[in-house]
Design an enzyme around this catalytic site. Structure first.
Site, PDB file in Angstrom:
ATOM      1  N   ASP A 198       0.846  -1.193   0.000  1.00  0.00           N
ATOM      2  CA  ASP A 198       0.000   0.000   0.000  1.00  0.00           C
ATOM      3  C   ASP A 198       0.881   1.242   0.000  1.00  0.00           C
ATOM      4  O   ASP A 198       2.079   1.176   0.290  1.00  0.00           O
ATOM      5  CB  ASP A 198      -0.917  -0.004   1.225  1.00  0.00           C
ATOM      6  N   ILE A 242       0.344   8.869   2.516  1.00  0.00           N
ATOM      7  CA  ILE A 242       1.121  10.082   2.763  1.00  0.00           C
ATOM      8  C   ILE A 242       1.026  10.420   4.250  1.00  0.00           C
ATOM      9  O   ILE A 242      -0.064  10.425   4.824  1.00  0.00           O
ATOM     10  CB  ILE A 242       0.605  11.254   1.907  1.00  0.00           C
ATOM     11  N   HIS A 243       2.149  10.687   4.866  1.00  0.00           N
ATOM     12  CA  HIS A 243       2.224  11.036   6.281  1.00  0.00           C
ATOM     13  C   HIS A 243       3.113  12.258   6.442  1.00  0.00           C
ATOM     14  O   HIS A 243       3.947  12.551   5.585  1.00  0.00           O
ATOM     15  CB  HIS A 243       2.819   9.877   7.096  1.00  0.00           C
ATOM     16  N   ARG A 244       2.959  12.957   7.563  1.00  0.00           N
ATOM     17  CA  ARG A 244       3.904  14.039   7.836  1.00  0.00           C
ATOM     18  C   ARG A 244       5.149  13.414   8.470  1.00  0.00           C
ATOM     19  O   ARG A 244       5.050  12.577   9.366  1.00  0.00           O
ATOM     20  CB  ARG A 244       3.288  15.116   8.711  1.00  0.00           C
ATOM     21  N   GLY A 272      -7.436   3.184  10.068  1.00  0.00           N
ATOM     22  CA  GLY A 272      -7.748   3.442   8.670  1.00  0.00           C
ATOM     23  C   GLY A 272      -6.590   3.344   7.700  1.00  0.00           C
ATOM     24  O   GLY A 272      -6.769   2.934   6.567  1.00  0.00           O
ATOM     25  N   GLU A 297      -3.225   1.740  -3.926  1.00  0.00           N
ATOM     26  CA  GLU A 297      -3.683   2.906  -4.691  1.00  0.00           C
ATOM     27  C   GLU A 297      -2.801   3.234  -5.893  1.00  0.00           C
ATOM     28  O   GLU A 297      -3.198   4.041  -6.740  1.00  0.00           O
ATOM     29  CB  GLU A 297      -3.805   4.118  -3.758  1.00  0.00           C
ATOM     30  N   GLU A 352      -1.320  22.277   9.473  1.00  0.00           N
ATOM     31  CA  GLU A 352      -2.108  21.162   8.959  1.00  0.00           C
ATOM     32  C   GLU A 352      -3.311  21.672   8.162  1.00  0.00           C
ATOM     33  O   GLU A 352      -3.608  22.867   8.151  1.00  0.00           O
ATOM     34  CB  GLU A 352      -2.570  20.273  10.122  1.00  0.00           C
TER      35      GLU A 352
END
Length: 491
Positions: A165, A168-170, A187, A233, A289
């Site tokens: 998978d 996107i993360h910070r 999730g 994705e 954010e």
């Protein structure tokens, strides 16, 4: 159009041919707060502190402290530009993405000599290795916890390599070989895979891919139920381009990276290990954010140990974004529109004509639904549509319902319908005590002790701006003459 496979460079070459959609500068800029500060005025948009506006994508060619590197920002900071990038009508991008999810094209693996991103290799075992000197990651504000990777696509797999998978993360650069990554609870499939590795007390190999075709970023932000566990994705990105995304084996970890990225960071998520996100600054803030506020620094982010950095040889491009900008709206909002349409098309086919997640909600918190009633027996179907939307995407907080004659992309038209087809005592539906997004600062018990027991809960609100079908004659808009050749008067 170039016959080369799709990547960021091919997209930027196309944008250069479209007036007012691309600008590059050779004026030196400091990646520490200045770069984002400059773009705030030129083209960030969204809910960034005013003044801001929608403007061109920008390329900064001269980055202080990083000779030879470039930084791209704002490629997707315009919905119209996203339509041009994806060669699709910008008003129906939700349906375009929905069709892509339903017709996946899986990635293909290429050899190392076919992967531009591995032209230059830096191993963590090198004596002078320091990710902070290799990656020109900007800070958005002077209060940031450090340089952030805001558009790093994390690719990982389950321990048995049966599923993979991207999300996107910070991610903040903490020291020469350490990254702090915030994995939001629940999730995210990368988080689910990481828990599997943690149960075995093993590090999880991942790649962080930076500088990509926007089709990959937009496809990557789908969430369940549209893309359940086991759906990668990258398949959606392949469908958007009708061309498989190219992957390549890592040089230092047992995971693949994206062959046509600009940078790939190869790393391992350490099991049962966390660290203070702002350990180097102690400001209490992470970075801006999507709701428009500075995110609080997390006391316990996941720890990644970097094993290698690879990049292109010819002036590699660092890609970045500003948290509450229009670019986030494009990446988060358009896939959410597709998810809502996917569910409503199945449950109440023909009634939901279009969906728009506007900048006012950062692409996540608000949706505007255009609903058609065919007869008096359809009264109430609009509220059913709203409940379906809320169930499809738990981070959705506000749904505005409008009729088919309202332009959902024009907030004046939307607010007009809430003034002329709406009564507060009849048309506001509130559902308290539901889950939402913890980055909304109003979602805390001290704000609403009655229905918010823990941070990240919220009341969901439906604003029904549709007129009763049996009163439709009262709500006909003033009719004007239809003139087909009106544009001749502008010549």
């Amino acid at each position: 159009m170039s016959n080369q496979p799709w990547d960021l460079r091919k997209v930027l070459d196309e944008l250069k041919e479209i007036p007012d959609q691309y600008h590059e500068t050779d004026v030196e800029v400091d990646p520490e707060a200045e770069l984002s500060g400059v773009f705030r005025y030129i083209g960030a948009g969204g809910t960034v502190e005013r003044p801001t506006k929608e403007g061109p994508a920008m390329m900064f060619n001269k980055i202080k402290g990083f000779p030879g590197a470039r930084v791209s920002i704002g490629t997707m900071a315009s919905r119209r530009r996203v339509g041009q990038i994806l060669h699709s009508d910008w008003k129906t991008l939700g349906r375009h993405l929905k069709e892509a999810v339903e017709n996946p094209v899986k990635p293909v693996k290429v050899s190392k000599n076919e992967a531009p991103v591995q032209e230059v290799v830096h191993l963590a075992t090198d004596a002078d290795f320091d990710i902070r000197k290799l990656i020109p990651a900007p800070t958005n504000t002077p209060d940031d916890a450090g340089p952030y990777i805001t558009m790093g696509l994390v690719l990982g797999s389950d321990p048995e390599k049966t599923m993979s998978d991207v999300t996107i993360h910070r991610m903040v650069l903490e020291d020469k070989d350490t990254i702090g990554m915030y994995i939001m609870p629940g999730g995210r499939h990368i988080g689910a895979f990481q828990k599997m590795f943690e149960a075995k007390n093993e590090p999880m190999p991942v790649t962080i891919n930076i500088g990509l075709d926007p089709a990959i970023y937009i496809g990557a932000t789908f969430e369940p139920p549209t893309t359940p566990l086991g759906y990668n994705e990258l398949w959606c990105a392949g469908a958007l381009r009708q061309e498989p995304v190219q992957t390549v084996d890592g040089v230092a970890v047992n995971e693949v990276g994206l062959a046509r990225a600009e940078y790939v960071i190869e790393a391992e998520i350490l099991p049962n290990t966390t660290m203070q996100e702002d350990i180097n600054t102690n400001t209490g803030y992470a970075m801006p954010e999507f709701p428009g506020y500075n995110g609080a620094a997390n006391p316990a982010v996941n720890v990644l140990k970097v094993k290698a950095v690879t990049h292109r040889k010819d002036r590699p491009i660092m890609q970045t974004t500003i948290g509450p900008s229009e670019e986030h709206v494009s990446m988060a909002g358009i896939p959410t529109e597709a998810s809502i349409l996917e569910l409503t098309d199945k449950a109440i086919p023909g009634h939901v004509l279009n969906v728009y997640n506007p900048p006012a909600g950062g692409g996540k918190l608000m949706t505007i639904m255009q609903v058609k009633k065919f007869s008096v027996n359809d009264e109430g179907i609009q509220r059913q549509a709203a409940i379906l939307a809320l169930s499809a995407f738990k981070e959705l907080k506000t749904v505005i319902l409008v009729d088919e004659d309202v332009d959902i992309f024009d907030m004046n038209d939307v607010v007009w319908t809430l003034n002329t087809r709406f009564q507060g005592d009849q048309d506001v539906i509130v559902i308290p005590g539901m889950r939402n997004h913890p980055l909304d600062p109003s979602e805390r018990p001290e704000y609403d002790p009655k229905s918010i027991r823990v941070r990240g809960m919220s009341s969901k609100t439906i604003l029904d701006g549709t007129y009763p079908y049996d009163m439709k004659e009262v709500f006909k808009r003033a009719p004007f003459m239809k003139v087909e050749d009106w544009e001749k008067y502008l010549k």
